[in-house]
Design a protein around this motif. Structure first.
Motif, short mmCIF file in Angstrom:
data_model
loop_
_atom_site.label_atom_id
_atom_site.label_comp_id
_atom_site.label_asym_id
_atom_site.label_seq_id
_atom_site.Cartn_x
_atom_site.Cartn_y
_atom_site.Cartn_z
N UNK A 233 9.11 60.71 21.09
CA UNK A 233 10.31 60.04 21.60
C UNK A 233 11.03 60.92 22.62
N UNK A 234 11.13 62.21 22.34
CA UNK A 234 11.76 63.15 23.26
C UNK A 234 10.92 63.30 24.52
N UNK A 235 9.61 63.34 24.34
CA UNK A 235 8.66 63.62 25.43
C UNK A 235 8.00 64.96 25.15
N UNK A 236 6.67 64.95 25.01
CA UNK A 236 5.98 66.19 24.67
C UNK A 236 6.10 67.22 25.78
N UNK A 237 6.20 66.76 27.02
CA UNK A 237 6.40 67.69 28.13
C UNK A 237 7.77 68.36 28.06
N UNK A 238 8.77 67.61 27.61
CA UNK A 238 10.11 68.18 27.45
C UNK A 238 10.11 69.19 26.30
N UNK A 253 7.56 85.49 18.93
CA UNK A 253 6.34 84.70 18.81
C UNK A 253 6.57 83.38 18.06
N UNK A 254 7.62 83.33 17.25
CA UNK A 254 7.85 82.10 16.48
C UNK A 254 8.18 80.91 17.38
N UNK A 255 8.56 81.18 18.63
CA UNK A 255 8.87 80.11 19.57
C UNK A 255 7.69 79.76 20.47
N UNK A 256 6.55 80.44 20.31
CA UNK A 256 5.39 80.18 21.17
C UNK A 256 4.86 78.77 20.92
N UNK A 257 4.70 77.95 21.98
CA UNK A 257 4.23 76.58 21.79
C UNK A 257 2.84 76.54 21.18
N UNK A 258 2.64 75.60 20.26
CA UNK A 258 1.33 75.41 19.64
C UNK A 258 0.31 75.03 20.71
N UNK A 259 -0.91 75.60 20.66
CA UNK A 259 -1.94 75.25 21.65
C UNK A 259 -2.23 73.76 21.73
N UNK A 260 -2.11 73.05 20.61
CA UNK A 260 -2.34 71.61 20.62
C UNK A 260 -1.32 70.90 21.52
N UNK A 261 -0.06 71.31 21.44
CA UNK A 261 0.98 70.73 22.29
C UNK A 261 0.67 70.99 23.77
N UNK A 262 0.28 72.22 24.07
CA UNK A 262 -0.06 72.58 25.46
C UNK A 262 -1.19 71.71 25.97
N UNK A 263 -2.25 71.56 25.16
CA UNK A 263 -3.41 70.77 25.57
C UNK A 263 -3.06 69.29 25.76
N UNK A 268 -2.05 64.87 29.80
CA UNK A 268 -1.24 63.71 30.17
C UNK A 268 -0.68 62.90 29.02
N UNK A 269 -0.87 63.38 27.79
CA UNK A 269 -0.32 62.69 26.62
C UNK A 269 1.10 63.21 26.37
N UNK A 270 2.10 62.51 26.90
CA UNK A 270 3.48 63.00 26.87
C UNK A 270 4.36 62.24 25.89
N UNK A 271 3.76 61.34 25.11
CA UNK A 271 4.55 60.59 24.14
C UNK A 271 4.82 59.18 24.60
N UNK A 272 5.98 58.64 24.22
CA UNK A 272 6.33 57.25 24.52
C UNK A 272 6.24 56.96 26.01
N UNK A 273 6.73 57.89 26.84
CA UNK A 273 6.80 57.65 28.29
C UNK A 273 5.43 57.45 28.93
N UNK A 274 4.38 58.02 28.32
CA UNK A 274 3.03 57.87 28.89
C UNK A 274 2.19 56.87 28.10
N UNK A 276 1.06 57.38 25.06
CA UNK A 276 0.32 58.03 23.98
C UNK A 276 0.80 59.45 23.79
N UNK A 277 0.80 59.86 22.55
CA UNK A 277 1.16 61.22 22.17
C UNK A 277 0.55 61.46 20.81
N UNK A 278 1.36 61.70 19.81
CA UNK A 278 0.83 61.77 18.44
C UNK A 278 0.56 60.36 17.93
N UNK A 279 1.18 59.39 18.56
CA UNK A 279 0.92 57.98 18.29
C UNK A 279 0.59 57.29 19.61
N UNK A 280 0.00 56.10 19.52
CA UNK A 280 -0.19 55.27 20.69
C UNK A 280 0.87 54.17 20.68
#
Length: 297
Positions: A233-238, A253-263, A268-274, A276-280
């Motif tokens: 909902x926020x946007x994975x890119x945000x 290091x606790x703030x380092x983005x998870x590699x899955x989020x980066x990938x 191009x999977x940015x969430x609702x705006x695109x 698809x994200x963790x959901x379609x």
């Protein structure tokens, strides 16, 4: 304070414009993309229609709200005569600094310049302006017409007078302002983003699936939506941009983005705006369909 300029007509910008116009302010909505401005007005119209249907407002309020919003593609024209400028552009450090430097040259010295940034330093933004004391953070929550919280962020040079004006203005909008100091992520995202990041790590490491993780947090912690759905909902890119600000700002290091989020963002999977994200997300539907299983380490 009567004339408000909002820069950026995306989700946050059109929500801010809607809210101010509905409360009687004259709003100039600025974006370099005419198509984005058209989409913004349509979104505001749809949201007003929804309010009418729910009995929150009547048709007269809808009409007068829309009449108070004017659109511009030229920054100088859009900011002319503004008492307050609220920047709601992309969460990008360079873009924001460039905008505030331009605004400082366009606007008179008594105009308050606010940023809706969710993580970028207000002190850094203010440093490129001629009058840093008039620069402040005004972080609205999405969806703006509905959510009550406004984080009011004081930069190092922000004056008491400007802070008081913005706190009172937020109350005029029927919001609940909370004053916070200028540190990476402020309060909301300093707490929220590590939780979302940990939820993504939980998926990445194969502890549980998307629906299972969200269900645990909804039923066990009474969250209205799970962290993975919220990230969409926020946007994975945000989310990624904010985590980078936190990681750079604190060096932890606790703030380092998870590699899955980066990938996912890279793909191009940015969430609702695109779509698809963790959901379609299917067009015209509020239903969420769980996406294909993600590759985990």
């Amino acid at each position: 304070m009567k004339n408000i300029t909002v820069i950026g007509s995306g989700t946050m910008g059109n929500g801010i414009a809607h809210t101010f116009a509905q409360h009687g302010f004259e709003v100039s909505l600025v974006d370099i993309d005419t198509g984005a401005l058209s989409n913004a007005i349509q979104t505001i119209t749809n949201n007003l229609d929804r309010q009418v249907k729910k009995g929150i407002i009547d048709d007269y309020v809808k009409t007068t709200t829309l009449d108070r919003i004017k659109t511009f593609t030229d920054l100088q024209q859009g900011a002319a005569g503004a008492d307050l400028v609220i920047e709601a552009a992309t969460e990008n450090h360079e873009i924001k600094l460039k905008l505030f430097k331009q605004l400082s040259n366009i606007c008179s010295d008594d105009v308050i310049l606010a940023s809706n940034t969710s993580s970028i330093s207000i002190t850094q933004i203010a440093a490129v302006t001629k009058n840093p004391g008039n620069v402040i953070g005004m972080h609205f929550m999405n969806p703006v017409p509905v959510m009550k919280l406004v984080e009011v962020i004081r930069g190092y040079a922000t004056t008491n007078e400007v802070t008081n004006v913005i706190m009172q203005l937020a109350k005029t909008l029927e919001k609940d302002p909370v004053e916070v100091n200028d540190y990476p992520g402020f309060v909301a995202n300093r707490i929220l983003m590590p939780m979302i990041n940990e939820a993504i790590y939980t998926l990445y490491e194969g502890v549980a699936g998307v629906e299972e993780i969200d269900t645990v947090m909804k039923l066990g912690m009474a969250h209205p939506m799970g962290p993975l759905q919220l990230a969409d909902f926020i946007g994975l890119d945000v989310c990624l941009a904010i985590l980078k600000v936190l990681h750079d700002g604190f060096g932890n290091q606790k703030y380092a983005p998870c590699p899955l989020l980066v990938n996912m963002v890279t793909a191009g999977h940015r969430g609702v705006k695109s779509g698809s994200g963790f959901y379609k997300y299917t067009a015209g539907s509020k239903e969420h369909v769980v996406a294909d299983k993600f590759i985990r380490k």
